[in-house]
Design an enzyme around this catalytic site. Sequence first.
Site, short mmCIF file in Angstrom:
data_model
loop_
_atom_site.label_atom_id
_atom_site.label_comp_id
_atom_site.label_asym_id
_atom_site.label_seq_id
_atom_site.Cartn_x
_atom_site.Cartn_y
_atom_site.Cartn_z
N GLU A 127 -25.58 33.27 38.58
CA GLU A 127 -26.61 33.36 37.55
C GLU A 127 -28.04 33.32 38.08
OE1 GLU A 127 -26.12 33.68 34.03
OE2 GLU A 127 -24.21 34.30 34.88
N SER A 530 -0.10 -22.45 -0.52
CA SER A 530 0.29 -23.59 0.31
C SER A 530 0.07 -23.35 1.79
CB SER A 530 1.76 -23.94 0.06
OG SER A 530 1.93 -24.41 -1.26
#
Length: 853
Positions: A127, A530
Amino acid sequence: MKRRRNAESAPTPADPPAEAAAEPAERRRDKTARPRRRRRGLGLFRLMFILLVGGGLVAGVAGFGLYRQIAEDLPDYRWLADYDPPQMSRIYAADSRLSAELATERRVFVPIEAIPRRVQQAFVSAEDQRFWDHAGVDPLGIGRAMLTAIENYGSGRRMGGASTITQQVAKNMLVGADRTLMRKVREAILAVRIEQALSKERILELYLNEIFLGQQAYGVAAAAQAYFNKGLDELTLAEAAFLAALPKGPNNYNPVRFPEAARARRDWVLDRMAEDGHITREEARYAKAEPIVPRPTRRPEVIPVGQHFTEDVRRELIQRFGAEQTTMGGLVVRTSLDPELQAATERALRDGLMAYDRRRGGWRGAFGQIAATPTEWMPALEAYQRPPGGLPEWRLAVVLEVRQADARLGWVDRGDGRGAPQARTGLMYLQDLAWARPARDGRIGGAPGRMQQVVNVGDVVFVEPMATQLPAQGRPARPERLELRQMPQAEGAVVALDPQTGRVLAMAGGWSFERSWFNRATQAQRQPGSSFKPFVYITALEQGIPPNQELLDEPIEILAGGRVWRPQNYTAGTANGWVTMRSAMERSLNLVTVRLAQQMGMDAVADSAARFGVIPNMPRYLALSLGAGETTVMRMAAGYGAFVNGGREVVPTLIDSVQDRRGRVIWRADRRACATCNAASPEAGPPDLVDPARRQVTDPIAAYQMVSLLQGVVQRGTGANAIGNRLGRPVAGKTGTTDDYKDNWFVGFTPDIVVAVWIGFDDPRSLGNGETGGGNAAPIFREVVAAALRDSPPVPFRAPPGVALVRVNLGGGSILEAFRPGTENSARRWRADGDPEGGGSAGRVDSNLGGLY
C-alpha cells in the site's frame, strides 16, 4: 598648439564621416530602429515578468485563502492519538469458556506491538512502500500515478490511487470516501498534520485495525479469523500477503469467488516484499507455491447455561465502567461461574419446580389449536410461534389422533439445521398422565380416566421424546414414546458460593431466562421465614449463652395498635415447655424464637441482621424475628457463609477480574496483599490467606456454635427427611416457610460451599397447605451440593482455637456440644419476663402484627 590642432582636425560627432554619408538612407534608418526594437522587447519581457509575478502572487494569495478556508473546516485529528476503536467485550466462565459477548460492532483490536512484523511489512509493501520516509504525502507516488493515468488515458480504466497509508487513515476516520478533488485536498492536508502529531507506529496501528478487508472483517485480526480461522501469530507468509492484497478491493479478490485474481494479487504483494528487502526471492518463491485455502471461522461457542448470571455481570460492568466501555471497550471479563455446577443447578431447580407443579399445579391445557389434517399440520406447526421458556429437549407438537388410552402426535424435526425439516410422529400414553389433573378456577380435579380429558385433536402442546427399547429382531420398531410437558407457574432461585472468598459459583434466577430476565436470586425481595432464625440465635451465642440453655416454649401474646398477635409454632396449638436452644433451633420453634428475641432486644437482632448483610435496615418489630422482613437469596447465602468461614463477612462476587483491550488488569475482586510475591528471596512468603478488608462480623466461637446447631437441623430436625445423611458428609442448614406457605427456603452449607434455595410465586400467594422449605427447597439444595462435591472427599467443619467441645446426652444418644470456655455449666432457664426459673403468665410486649410458621 599641437594638441589644439589635433583637436580641430578631428571630426565632430555631428559630422558623419564621409563613408557614412555615402551609405544609403534606408540602411541608416534600419540601424537607428534596432535600439528602439530592443527597448520594445525588453519592455514586453518586463511586462510578462510582472504579469507572471503578479499572477503568481494572486494565485498564491488565492491558494492560501483556499487553504485557510479548507483548513478551518477540517475535522479535529488530535483525538486519533488516544483513539481506541470500538471492540466487543467478552465474558468468560471460570474454566475460560466463553459465556457471552457484548458488542455494538464485532471488531478485534490488536496493538501494533502484537501485530507480527511480516504482517506489517506486507501491508506497507502493498500500500505504501515509502511509508517510513514520507511526511504524509508521497510526491513520487503521485508522479507515478499521473504517468499511469496518462498511459491509460482513453482506455476506460480508472486512475490508480496515490494515497499513502496516512492518507487512508485520514479518509477512513476523518473525511469520508467520496471521490472528489476537494476530498483529496482535505485528505492530504490532514495526512501531513497527522504525521506531525502521531508516530509512524501509531498511524500504522490505526490503519491495520480499521481497514475493511471483506467478510465483515475490520482490521487484520478480524480478517485472519474470517478467512483462515487463525490468530495473527499463526499466519504463514503467503496468508499475510493475501490479507495485504485485499485493501484494493476485498470483493474482487475473494478467494472463493475469484481464486485466480486473489492468487495473482497475492503474488504481486510477495514480489513487492522481496523488492523492498523484507523477504528473500527464495521465500517469495516458496510462498507463491502455497495455495490459498480459506477456512472461514465460526463464532466461538457460548456455553448454554448461566444467562441470569451473565446478565448480572453485564449490569455490574455498566455500573462500574459505563455502558460505552462495557459494549465497545474490548474488555476481557473473567467470572467465577462454574459451567458444570451451573448446569446441575439449573437442572435441579427445574426438576424441583416441575415436581411441585405436577403435585399442585394440574394440567392447564394446550397453547392453542391448529389444523391437524395430514397435509396441513406440518406447515401450520412450523408457523406456530414457540412459547418462550420451553426446555431445549422439548418439542412443540400437535395432536393428530386421540384414542381412549393414547394419542398420536406429530412434530417437526429440524435435525442439525442443515437438511430439510422432517415430519415425525409418536405416541403419548394415558398411563403416564396421572399428574395431568384438570386445573380450573384454582381447583385441581381427579386423575384423568381417558385421553380425551387431557388433549383433543389439533391441540398444540410441549412433549419430550423418551428413550424406548430397541425392537426385537424381525419385529417392527415401536412408535416413539412421548411425555407431556408443562412449564410450571411457580418460580425459584438458587445461589451457590464459596464461603471463603465469596465467589459465586452458580446462580439460577428462575425457571428460564428466555421466559423472564428478572433475576429472583438478586432482584426479588422475599420473606426468609424461619431461615432467618439463626441471626436471632447468634445474638445469644455472642453474649455467652450456651447452646444447652433452656428456653420456654409457651404461648405468648404481642399487643400492637390495640390488636393482639399470638404467634404459634408450625404445629398450631402445641407447646413443649422448657427446651434447649439446640432443640428449639432443630425443631424451628417460633414461640421460643420470639421469646429469645424479646430477651435479647430487637436492636441486637437488627444489628445482627445488618452485620451479616441479610437485612441492612431492619425495623425493630418483634414479628421480624420470625423472618417477616425482606431479603434476597444472594444475601441469605452470604449471611450463612459467615457462619462457616469463622465469622468473617462474605461479599458475593461474580467477577474475578477485568482486563482492558491491551491486557492490563483494571479491576480485581481479590483484594489480598502480597508484599513478598515478587521478591527473589526463597524466604518470600505467600499472599495473605484472608482479605484484610473483610470484617469480622461475629467471633469464631459463636460462628462455630451456630454451625453445630445447624448441623442438628439437618441430622435430627426439619431438614432430616430431605437431607439427613444422604450426602455422606458434614452438612448444616436451615429450612424456612413463611406465613400461609408463600415462600419456601433452605439455606445450608458444607465447609466448601454455601447454597441458598427459594421457591414461590412471583405474585406472592400460597404454595398450598403443607408445602414447606423442607419438602420443596431442601431436595434442590441436596442435588446442587451433591453435584458440586461429587469428586471431593468429605471435609469436617473446623473448630476454632479455644472452643470447648463437651460430650452431652441428647435424646438417647450423645453429641459433642460446642461451648465458649467457662460456659459449660452456665445453662439455666430463661423467661421473657426475666424470671430465671419460670412460672407465671406469658410475657406481653408491643410489636407489629404478623405471623410466620
